[in-house]
Motif scaffolding. Structure first.
Motif, PDB file in Angstrom:
ATOM      1  N   TRP A 103       0.848  -1.192   0.000  1.00 53.79           N
ATOM      2  CA  TRP A 103       0.000   0.000   0.000  1.00 53.79           C
ATOM      3  C   TRP A 103       0.887   1.248   0.000  1.00 53.79           C
ATOM      4  CZ3 TRP A 103      -5.473   0.653   0.955  1.00 53.79           C
ATOM      5  CH2 TRP A 103      -6.189  -0.545   1.126  1.00 53.79           C
ATOM      6  N   VAL A 104       0.382   2.315  -0.601  1.00 55.65           N
ATOM      7  CA  VAL A 104       0.974   3.652  -0.465  1.00 55.65           C
ATOM      8  C   VAL A 104      -0.159   4.618  -0.134  1.00 55.65           C
ATOM      9  CG1 VAL A 104       2.309   5.483  -1.549  1.00 55.65           C
ATOM     10  CG2 VAL A 104       2.772   3.106  -2.150  1.00 55.65           C
ATOM     11  N   HIS A 105       0.014   5.358   0.968  1.00 56.58           N
ATOM     12  CA  HIS A 105      -1.049   6.262   1.430  1.00 56.58           C
ATOM     13  C   HIS A 105      -0.807   7.716   1.054  1.00 56.58           C
ATOM     14  CE1 HIS A 105      -2.841   3.605   4.815  1.00 56.58           C
ATOM     15  NE2 HIS A 105      -2.054   2.838   4.074  1.00 56.58           N
ATOM     16  N   SER A 106       0.335   8.020   0.495  1.00 55.67           N
ATOM     17  CA  SER A 106       0.764   9.422   0.405  1.00 55.67           C
ATOM     18  C   SER A 106       0.908   9.926  -1.031  1.00 55.67           C
ATOM     19  CB  SER A 106       2.097   9.590   1.152  1.00 55.67           C
ATOM     20  OG  SER A 106       3.004   8.543   0.801  1.00 55.67           O
ATOM     21  N   VAL A 107       0.106   9.411  -1.924  1.00 59.39           N
ATOM     22  CA  VAL A 107       0.155   9.871  -3.320  1.00 59.39           C
ATOM     23  C   VAL A 107      -0.666  11.150  -3.461  1.00 59.39           C
ATOM     24  CG1 VAL A 107      -0.459   9.311  -5.702  1.00 59.39           C
ATOM     25  CG2 VAL A 107       0.511   7.538  -4.209  1.00 59.39           C
ATOM     26  N   LEU A 127      -0.590  -2.315  -6.878  1.00 57.14           N
ATOM     27  CA  LEU A 127      -0.287  -1.583  -5.655  1.00 57.14           C
ATOM     28  C   LEU A 127      -1.532  -0.821  -5.208  1.00 57.14           C
ATOM     29  CD1 LEU A 127       2.076  -0.766  -3.747  1.00 57.14           C
ATOM     30  CD2 LEU A 127       2.543   1.112  -5.341  1.00 57.14           C
ATOM     31  N   ASN A 128      -1.915  -0.988  -3.945  1.00 58.56           N
ATOM     32  CA  ASN A 128      -3.068  -0.284  -3.387  1.00 58.56           C
ATOM     33  C   ASN A 128      -2.678   1.159  -3.070  1.00 58.56           C
ATOM     34  OD1 ASN A 128      -5.069  -2.533  -3.100  1.00 58.56           O
ATOM     35  ND2 ASN A 128      -3.407  -3.387  -1.856  1.00 58.56           N
ATOM     36  N   ILE A 129      -3.488   2.095  -3.527  1.00 56.31           N
ATOM     37  CA  ILE A 129      -3.165   3.521  -3.423  1.00 56.31           C
ATOM     38  C   ILE A 129      -4.261   4.270  -2.664  1.00 56.31           C
ATOM     39  CG2 ILE A 129      -2.864   5.663  -4.742  1.00 56.31           C
ATOM     40  CD1 ILE A 129      -0.520   3.742  -5.034  1.00 56.31           C
ATOM     41  N   CYS A 130      -3.820   5.107  -1.725  1.00 56.92           N
ATOM     42  CA  CYS A 130      -4.697   6.137  -1.161  1.00 56.92           C
ATOM     43  C   CYS A 130      -4.151   7.491  -1.582  1.00 56.92           C
ATOM     44  CB  CYS A 130      -4.729   6.058   0.363  1.00 56.92           C
ATOM     45  SG  CYS A 130      -5.609   4.647   1.026  1.00 56.92           S
ATOM     46  N   LEU A 131      -5.016   8.373  -1.979  1.00 63.56           N
ATOM     47  CA  LEU A 131      -4.616   9.730  -2.302  1.00 63.56           C
ATOM     48  C   LEU A 131      -4.617  10.561  -1.021  1.00 63.56           C
ATOM     49  CD1 LEU A 131      -6.657  10.333  -5.579  1.00 63.56           C
ATOM     50  CD2 LEU A 131      -4.294   9.517  -5.338  1.00 63.56           C
ATOM     51  N   GLN A 132      -3.503  11.244  -0.785  1.00 67.54           N
ATOM     52  CA  GLN A 132      -3.426  12.093   0.398  1.00 67.54           C
ATOM     53  C   GLN A 132      -4.067  13.442   0.090  1.00 67.54           C
ATOM     54  OE1 GLN A 132       0.429  12.496   2.202  1.00 67.54           O
ATOM     55  NE2 GLN A 132      -0.291  13.953   3.736  1.00 67.54           N
ATOM     56  N   VAL A 133      -5.015  13.818   0.936  1.00 74.43           N
ATOM     57  CA  VAL A 133      -5.763  15.065   0.746  1.00 74.43           C
ATOM     58  C   VAL A 133      -5.359  16.057   1.831  1.00 74.43           C
ATOM     59  CG1 VAL A 133      -8.058  16.097   0.533  1.00 74.43           C
ATOM     60  CG2 VAL A 133      -7.681  13.716  -0.183  1.00 74.43           C
ATOM     61  N   ALA A 142       1.577  18.102   3.042  1.00 73.95           N
ATOM     62  CA  ALA A 142       1.439  17.568   1.686  1.00 73.95           C
ATOM     63  C   ALA A 142      -0.022  17.215   1.439  1.00 73.95           C
ATOM     64  CB  ALA A 142       2.321  16.337   1.527  1.00 73.95           C
ATOM     65  N   GLY A 143      -0.331  16.911   0.204  1.00 73.06           N
ATOM     66  CA  GLY A 143      -1.686  16.477  -0.122  1.00 73.06           C
ATOM     67  C   GLY A 143      -2.319  17.308  -1.218  1.00 73.06           C
ATOM     68  N   VAL A 144      -3.163  16.656  -1.996  1.00 68.60           N
ATOM     69  CA  VAL A 144      -3.916  17.346  -3.035  1.00 68.60           C
ATOM     70  C   VAL A 144      -5.019  18.163  -2.373  1.00 68.60           C
ATOM     71  CG1 VAL A 144      -5.439  15.341  -3.385  1.00 68.60           C
ATOM     72  CG2 VAL A 144      -5.165  17.031  -5.211  1.00 68.60           C
ATOM     73  N   LEU A 145      -5.314  19.327  -2.922  1.00 64.26           N
ATOM     74  CA  LEU A 145      -6.402  20.139  -2.390  1.00 64.26           C
ATOM     75  C   LEU A 145      -7.743  19.512  -2.769  1.00 64.26           C
ATOM     76  CD1 LEU A 145      -5.024  23.708  -3.158  1.00 64.26           C
ATOM     77  CD2 LEU A 145      -5.195  22.596  -0.911  1.00 64.26           C
ATOM     78  N   PRO A 146      -8.751  19.682  -1.928  1.00 64.59           N
ATOM     79  CA  PRO A 146     -10.037  19.021  -2.190  1.00 64.59           C
ATOM     80  C   PRO A 146     -10.616  19.308  -3.577  1.00 64.59           C
ATOM     81  CG  PRO A 146      -9.999  19.838   0.058  1.00 64.59           C
ATOM     82  CD  PRO A 146      -8.744  20.349  -0.600  1.00 64.59           C
ATOM     83  N   GLU A 147     -10.475  20.530  -4.060  1.00 64.10           N
ATOM     84  CA  GLU A 147     -11.068  20.878  -5.353  1.00 64.10           C
ATOM     85  C   GLU A 147     -10.306  20.251  -6.527  1.00 64.10           C
ATOM     86  OE1 GLU A 147      -8.604  24.516  -4.032  1.00 64.10           O
ATOM     87  OE2 GLU A 147      -9.913  23.002  -3.116  1.00 64.10           O
ATOM     88  N   GLU A 148      -9.103  19.740  -6.290  1.00 68.49           N
ATOM     89  CA  GLU A 148      -8.308  19.108  -7.343  1.00 68.49           C
ATOM     90  C   GLU A 148      -8.351  17.585  -7.251  1.00 68.49           C
ATOM     91  OE1 GLU A 148      -4.488  20.818  -6.612  1.00 68.49           O
ATOM     92  OE2 GLU A 148      -5.092  22.826  -7.271  1.00 68.49           O
ATOM     93  N   LEU A 149      -9.049  17.079  -6.240  1.00 69.94           N
ATOM     94  CA  LEU A 149      -9.022  15.646  -5.965  1.00 69.94           C
ATOM     95  C   LEU A 149      -9.662  14.812  -7.065  1.00 69.94           C
ATOM     96  CD1 LEU A 149      -8.591  13.193  -4.115  1.00 69.94           C
ATOM     97  CD2 LEU A 149     -10.713  13.833  -2.935  1.00 69.94           C
ATOM     98  N   GLU A 150     -10.825  15.205  -7.547  1.00 69.52           N
ATOM     99  CA  GLU A 150     -11.540  14.367  -8.511  1.00 69.52           C
ATOM    100  C   GLU A 150     -10.739  14.191  -9.796  1.00 69.52           C
ATOM    101  OE1 GLU A 150     -15.793  14.063 -10.921  1.00 69.52           O
ATOM    102  OE2 GLU A 150     -15.635  15.346  -9.146  1.00 69.52           O
ATOM    103  N   GLU A 151     -10.134  15.257 -10.274  1.00 66.53           N
ATOM    104  CA  GLU A 151      -9.340  15.160 -11.507  1.00 66.53           C
ATOM    105  C   GLU A 151      -8.180  14.192 -11.315  1.00 66.53           C
ATOM    106  OE1 GLU A 151      -6.676  17.970 -14.514  1.00 66.53           O
ATOM    107  OE2 GLU A 151      -7.856  18.892 -12.910  1.00 66.53           O
ATOM    108  N   LEU A 152      -7.483  14.300 -10.171  1.00 65.34           N
ATOM    109  CA  LEU A 152      -6.363  13.398  -9.907  1.00 65.34           C
ATOM    110  C   LEU A 152      -6.847  11.962  -9.784  1.00 65.34           C
ATOM    111  CD1 LEU A 152      -3.401  12.834  -9.223  1.00 65.34           C
ATOM    112  CD2 LEU A 152      -3.931  13.407  -6.830  1.00 65.34           C
TER     113      LEU A 152
END
Length: 238
Positions: A103-107, A127-133, A142-152
């Motif tokens: 797993w990777v939690h910090s993408v 590989l199991n992925i969690c997107l860090q928000v 770190a982390g993607v901003l909420p408004e950019e999450l869906e595109e990523l």
């Protein structure tokens, strides 16, 4: 402290952590299978990981790549251990992470996700992925901003050697369960939105909740809670 005392202390602290999660799930009206404990073992020796594994723990989280690789080599006989990389991930570390973790939690960037997909060995499961928000919008986090999450998320979901499983966040510290729940509820709602827009992705994971906000996280639907100090004790000073 003797080895026997250390072993007894670790047995006790792990049992207490399990009980805390059990009570939190019960109080939230959730079943005991609804959330797993992720034992955050950064800075702790392989011997302590082995002891907690012997108590039944299988999921372990590491932040520092070189340290983790050394411990993985020492524990190679534990073939059912599940390794989670939960630390910051730079481009020069992606190959080793893709080869040695489950797993990777910090993408939080498409570039990192693409490298992980390209470098994942074909004989291993995706590989199991969690997107860090960056759910609290902290400049230092770190982390993607909420408004950019869906595109990523839509881009990552197309990568062939990854399974996009869900979201991770480390909210800003807050006092009291009600205040703690607010950013965690926002992360839960973000996952629900992604589940609607990406119905074919296995989005079933909310990696949130640590020692200070475990109860709030469980109330908001956490499926992986990350506990380090509560299990292994305080980090050793350098």
């Amino acid at each position: 402290m003797t080895d026997i005392a250390l072993n007894e202390s670790l047995d006790y602290s792990y049992g207490q952590a399990r009980e805390r999660l059990r009570k939190a799930l019960e109080n939230a009206g959730r079943t005991q299978d609804d959330a797993k404990l992720l034992a955050v073992s950064k800075t702790k020796p392989a011997a302590m990981i082995r002891q907690v594994w012997q108590l039944g723990q299988r999921e372990f989280g590491e932040n520092y790549l070189q340290e983790a690789l050394g411990k993985q080599a020492e524990l190679a006989d534990l073939d059912d251990i599940v390794w989670h990389f939960i630390g910051p991930l730079q481009s020069n570390k992606t190959r080793a992470v893709a080869e040695h973790f489950d797993w990777v939690h910090s993408v939080d960037r498409l570039k990192i996700a693409k490298r992980l997909s390209e470098q994942r060995p074909t004989h291993l499961a995706p590989l199991n992925i969690c997107l860090q928000v960056n759910i609290s919008r902290e400049e230092s986090k770190a982390g993607v901003l909420p408004e950019e999450l869906e595109e990523l998320a839509k881009e990552v979901a197309t990568l062939p050697n990854l399974h996009l499983r869900g979201l991770m966040a480390i909210p800003a510290p807050a006092q009291g369960v009600d205040a703690q729940r607010q950013p965690l509820a926002a992360l839960r709602e973000a996952l629900a939105s992604l589940q609607s827009s990406l119905p074919n992705a296995p989005l079933d994971t909310l990696s949130m909740g640590m020692s200070d906000d475990l109860e709030a996280a469980v109330l908001e639907g956490a499926t992986l809670v990350r506990l380090g100090t509560a299990i292994f004790g305080a980090r050793q000073s350098a």
